[in-house]
Scaffold this motif. Structure first.
Motif, PDB file in Angstrom:
ATOM      1  N   ASN A  18      17.470  10.136   3.287  1.00 16.57           N
ATOM      2  CA  ASN A  18      18.757  10.448   3.927  1.00 16.57           C
ATOM      3  C   ASN A  18      19.800   9.352   3.731  1.00 16.57           C
ATOM      4  N   SER A  19      19.943   8.915   2.523  1.00 19.39           N
ATOM      5  CA  SER A  19      20.888   7.844   2.214  1.00 19.39           C
ATOM      6  C   SER A  19      21.898   8.333   1.179  1.00 19.39           C
ATOM      7  N   GLU A  20      23.072   7.768   1.215  1.00 18.33           N
ATOM      8  CA  GLU A  20      24.136   8.178   0.308  1.00 18.33           C
ATOM      9  C   GLU A  20      24.500   7.044  -0.645  1.00 18.33           C
ATOM     10  N   ARG A  21      24.839   7.441  -1.871  1.00 12.13           N
ATOM     11  CA  ARG A  21      25.314   6.497  -2.892  1.00 12.13           C
ATOM     12  C   ARG A  21      24.313   5.366  -3.130  1.00 12.13           C
ATOM     13  N   VAL A  22      23.088   5.750  -3.433  1.00 13.15           N
ATOM     14  CA  VAL A  22      22.036   4.793  -3.745  1.00 13.15           C
ATOM     15  C   VAL A  22      21.861   4.724  -5.262  1.00 13.15           C
ATOM     16  N   LYS A  23      21.707   3.495  -5.787  1.00 13.25           N
ATOM     17  CA  LYS A  23      21.495   3.285  -7.216  1.00 13.25           C
ATOM     18  C   LYS A  23      20.172   2.546  -7.425  1.00 13.25           C
ATOM     19  N   ILE A  24      19.320   3.118  -8.275  1.00 14.24           N
ATOM     20  CA  ILE A  24      18.044   2.500  -8.636  1.00 14.24           C
ATOM     21  C   ILE A  24      18.043   2.354 -10.147  1.00 14.24           C
ATOM     22  N   ALA A  25      18.006   1.118 -10.641  1.00 17.25           N
ATOM     23  CA  ALA A  25      18.170   0.917 -12.080  1.00 17.25           C
ATOM     24  C   ALA A  25      17.316  -0.241 -12.582  1.00 17.25           C
ATOM     25  N   ASN A  26      16.850  -0.105 -13.816  1.00 16.32           N
ATOM     26  CA  ASN A  26      16.145  -1.177 -14.532  1.00 16.32           C
ATOM     27  C   ASN A  26      14.914  -1.685 -13.782  1.00 16.32           C
ATOM     28  N   CYS A  27      14.267  -0.797 -13.044  1.00 19.31           N
ATOM     29  CA  CYS A  27      13.073  -1.174 -12.285  1.00 19.31           C
ATOM     30  C   CYS A  27      11.805  -0.759 -13.023  1.00 19.31           C
ATOM     31  N   GLY A  32       0.774  -1.228   0.000  1.00 18.24           N
ATOM     32  CA  GLY A  32       0.000   0.000   0.000  1.00 18.24           C
ATOM     33  C   GLY A  32       0.803   1.274   0.000  1.00 18.24           C
ATOM     34  N   SER A  33       1.953   1.321   0.677  1.00 14.57           N
ATOM     35  CA  SER A  33       2.704   2.565   0.797  1.00 14.57           C
ATOM     36  C   SER A  33       4.015   2.496   0.023  1.00 14.57           C
ATOM     37  N   ASP A  34       5.049   1.877   0.570  1.00 11.35           N
ATOM     38  CA  ASP A  34       6.359   1.838  -0.068  1.00 11.35           C
ATOM     39  C   ASP A  34       6.735   0.408  -0.428  1.00 11.35           C
ATOM     40  N   GLY A  35       6.925   0.151  -1.712  1.00 10.88           N
ATOM     41  CA  GLY A  35       7.401  -1.165  -2.101  1.00 10.88           C
ATOM     42  C   GLY A  35       8.757  -1.449  -1.502  1.00 10.88           C
ATOM     43  N   VAL A  36       9.657  -0.461  -1.585  1.00 10.92           N
ATOM     44  CA  VAL A  36      10.986  -0.531  -0.966  1.00 10.92           C
ATOM     45  C   VAL A  36      11.204   0.775  -0.212  1.00 10.92           C
ATOM     46  N   LEU A  37      11.633   0.690   1.023  1.00 13.30           N
ATOM     47  CA  LEU A  37      11.963   1.864   1.833  1.00 13.30           C
ATOM     48  C   LEU A  37      13.398   1.729   2.316  1.00 13.30           C
ATOM     49  N   ILE A  38      14.233   2.669   1.927  1.00 12.97           N
ATOM     50  CA  ILE A  38      15.626   2.703   2.379  1.00 12.97           C
ATOM     51  C   ILE A  38      15.820   3.972   3.185  1.00 12.97           C
ATOM     52  N   ASP A  39      16.079   3.825   4.458  1.00 13.49           N
ATOM     53  CA  ASP A  39      16.256   4.964   5.367  1.00 13.49           C
ATOM     54  C   ASP A  39      17.640   4.845   6.004  1.00 13.49           C
ATOM     55  N   GLU A  40      18.503   5.813   5.709  1.00 14.48           N
ATOM     56  CA  GLU A  40      19.890   5.763   6.186  1.00 14.48           C
ATOM     57  C   GLU A  40      20.621   4.544   5.618  1.00 14.48           C
ATOM     58  N   GLY A  41      20.240   4.126   4.428  1.00 13.92           N
ATOM     59  CA  GLY A  41      20.846   2.941   3.831  1.00 13.92           C
ATOM     60  C   GLY A  41      21.895   3.309   2.805  1.00 13.92           C
ATOM     61  N   HIS A  42      23.076   3.656   3.250  1.00 14.17           N
ATOM     62  CA  HIS A  42      24.134   4.089   2.346  1.00 14.17           C
ATOM     63  C   HIS A  42      24.626   2.920   1.486  1.00 14.17           C
ATOM     64  N   ASP A  43      25.120   3.256   0.294  1.00 16.76           N
ATOM     65  CA  ASP A  43      25.682   2.260  -0.620  1.00 16.76           C
ATOM     66  C   ASP A  43      24.681   1.154  -0.926  1.00 16.76           C
ATOM     67  N   SER A  44      23.458   1.549  -1.268  1.00 16.76           N
ATOM     68  CA  SER A  44      22.398   0.593  -1.555  1.00 16.76           C
ATOM     69  C   SER A  44      22.128   0.508  -3.054  1.00 16.76           C
ATOM     70  N   VAL A  45      21.622  -0.648  -3.484  1.00 15.99           N
ATOM     71  CA  VAL A  45      21.315  -0.891  -4.888  1.00 15.99           C
ATOM     72  C   VAL A  45      19.930  -1.507  -4.989  1.00 15.99           C
ATOM     73  N   VAL A  46      19.096  -0.968  -5.882  1.00 13.03           N
ATOM     74  CA  VAL A  46      17.807  -1.573  -6.210  1.00 13.03           C
ATOM     75  C   VAL A  46      17.823  -1.809  -7.717  1.00 13.03           C
ATOM     76  N   LEU A  47      17.939  -3.071  -8.130  1.00  9.05           N
ATOM     77  CA  LEU A  47      18.125  -3.408  -9.540  1.00  9.05           C
ATOM     78  C   LEU A  47      17.068  -4.401 -10.008  1.00  9.05           C
ATOM     79  N   GLN A  48      16.377  -4.031 -11.079  1.00  9.35           N
ATOM     80  CA  GLN A  48      15.370  -4.888 -11.708  1.00  9.35           C
ATOM     81  C   GLN A  48      14.320  -5.340 -10.708  1.00  9.35           C
TER      82      GLN A  48
END
Length: 457
Positions: free
Chosen positions: A184-193, A148-164
């Protein structure tokens, strides 16, 4: 020499033996660097792998069990899948535990994986959050549905990747929640989603160095204070210029606000990659309603927008191709905005702002503003009103083509008219060459013709 303390052991020092204190991952011989149980010193801790081998909601071998176990180990652990072979759905009756240690959840490990997602996390009870993390997380090839709200929630999650990752809302035909939310996260990559039936496909607030590439957001997005297909706010620059790398994403042609950039600075937004460009936007077309817009800049400073195609192919006469509000020191050039209520809408801006070499065609208002702007070397043609300047401000509009050789109607010609204080004393009789978009063939010039590699009016 292997005897350094946690105070002086750095990446340039010789690696510590397993079990000795370290300063960062490169100091460990075969594991990862983590705080001890008192959260004081760093130790080399071996990574672990947990295997999900059933589709149960809980119990040994379930995804919930694997995430719980991973939270007990302070280093980067991997959760892999081995549930028979092929596509599997894990039906979850409640939210999963928030990941509090670095964790990889890798759907690519499911047997028979060949590029398409095989693992589906199905939240039967319309859970508010699908996968949540308060540390570094890497998610690969997962379908996250009925959240219902957030499929993925990253909070303070540095160096995170969400791929496909595919994230869709719980109700067909109704847009709810966010596909991915990052706080508030650093170096997050969201790709091919892919994000389906979401109020916001991707929402990022705070942090540093965001990468968003090659995502399909065509079926998500609405308009509102924080609603858009892609919403990025207050992301600061670390190693990335302007704090972001945004490119290759697909946006819809239905009624929505597509891209909203808020509290950002030093952005170079363009229609193609190259040079210092850090936001690449493909043609953003079809904005559907008066309050809905293609590109929105709010409280953005020291930034440029160039070479963007913001046409509404349906010529709905609604929305704005480009909405610029509470911004300062903005340069807009070689933009084409056509078929909207406002080609460009600019409100409450300060500093030095300029539009040049731009086409504003067949809109209700070509350029509507309550702020001081320069508008030069541009084509303003076929609008109900070419330029509207409200309140006590002046638009300095020089060397523009108003759709007729003799200038605007307001200046005694037969071209577009103006309203308010618009200094248009120095018009040109032919379209400025810099405002004509480049082309290789006629298909690149809808409603125009391609002559000498330029789209001609």
């Amino acid at each position: 020499n292997g005897t350094e303390s946690d105070a002086d052991c750095g990446g340039g020092c010789e690696k510590c033996a397993a079990g000795q204190k370290c300063g960062q991952n490169s100091d460990c011989t075969s594991a990862s660097c983590a705080l001890d149980s008192q959260q004081q010193i760093k130790l080399c801790v071996a990574a672990k792998t947990y295997t999900v081998n059933n589709t149960l909601d809980q119990g040994v071998g379930s995804l919930r069990w694997a995430m719980t176990e991973a939270n007990k180990n302070p280093t980067l652990d991997t959760i892999k899948f081995s549930i028979g072979s092929g596509a599997k759905s894990i039906d979850l009756q409640s939210g999963l535990p928030t990941l509090t240690t670095p964790t990889i959840i890798d759907g690519r490990t499911q047997p028979a994986y060949a590029g398409s997602n095989l693992i589906t996390l199905n939240f039967k009870q319309n859970t508010l959050v699908g996968v949540a993390a308060n540390d570094a997380v890497e998610l690969y090839s997962l379908n996250i549905v009925n959240v219902g709200s957030d499929g993925v929630l990253i909070d303070e999650g540095h160096d995170s990747v969400v791929l496909q990752v595919v994230s869709n809302g719980p109700t067909s035909g109704k847009r709810e929640g966010r596909g991915v939310r990052v706080v508030n996260s650093e170096r997050v990559k969201i790709a091919n989603c892919t994000f389906i039936e979401r109020t916001t496909g991707i929402q990022v607030v705070g942090g540093k160095d965001l990468t968003v590439t090659n995502n399909d957001i065509t079926k998500s997005g609405t308009c509102g204070p924080e609603g858009a297909s892609l919403y990025v706010s207050n992301v600061q620059a670390g190693n990335l210029a302007g704090g972001v790398n945004i490119a290759g994403n697909k946006f819809s042609a239905d009624g929505t606000c597509h891209v909203l950039l808020h509290k950002m600075s030093n952005l170079v937004i363009a229609g193609a990659a190259g040079g210092t460009v850090n936001v690449v936007l493909e043609p953003i077309k079809g904005h559907g309603a008066t309050t809905q817009n293609g590109l929105i800049l709010n409280t953005v400073s020291s930034s440029s927008v160039k070479d963007l195609d913001l046409r509404d192919p349906s010529n709905s006469g609604q929305g704005s191709g480009l909405h610029v509000e509470k911004c300062s020191d903005i340069t807009i050039e070689q933009v084409l905005s056509q078929g909207h209520l406002n080609g460009i809408y600019a409100a409450d801006n300060t500093g030095t702002n300029i539009i040049r070499c731009t086409q504003l065609n067949t809109n209700g208002f070509g350029f509507y503003t309550n702020s001081s702007w320069k508008l030069e070397d541009s084509i303003i043609k076929g609008n109900t009103k070419g330029v509207v300047a409200v309140v006590a401000i002046t638009v300095n509009a020089q060397k523009n083509y108003w759709g007729a050789a003799n200038g605007s109607k307001s200046a005694g010609g037969s071209g577009d008219t103006t309203e308010g204080t618009v200094d248009e004393s120095n018009h040109v009789s032919t379209p400025p060459a810099c405002a004509l978009r480049p082309c290789a063939n006629a298909t690149q010039c809808p409603s125009q013709t391609c002559v000498n590699n330029k789209c001609q009016l």
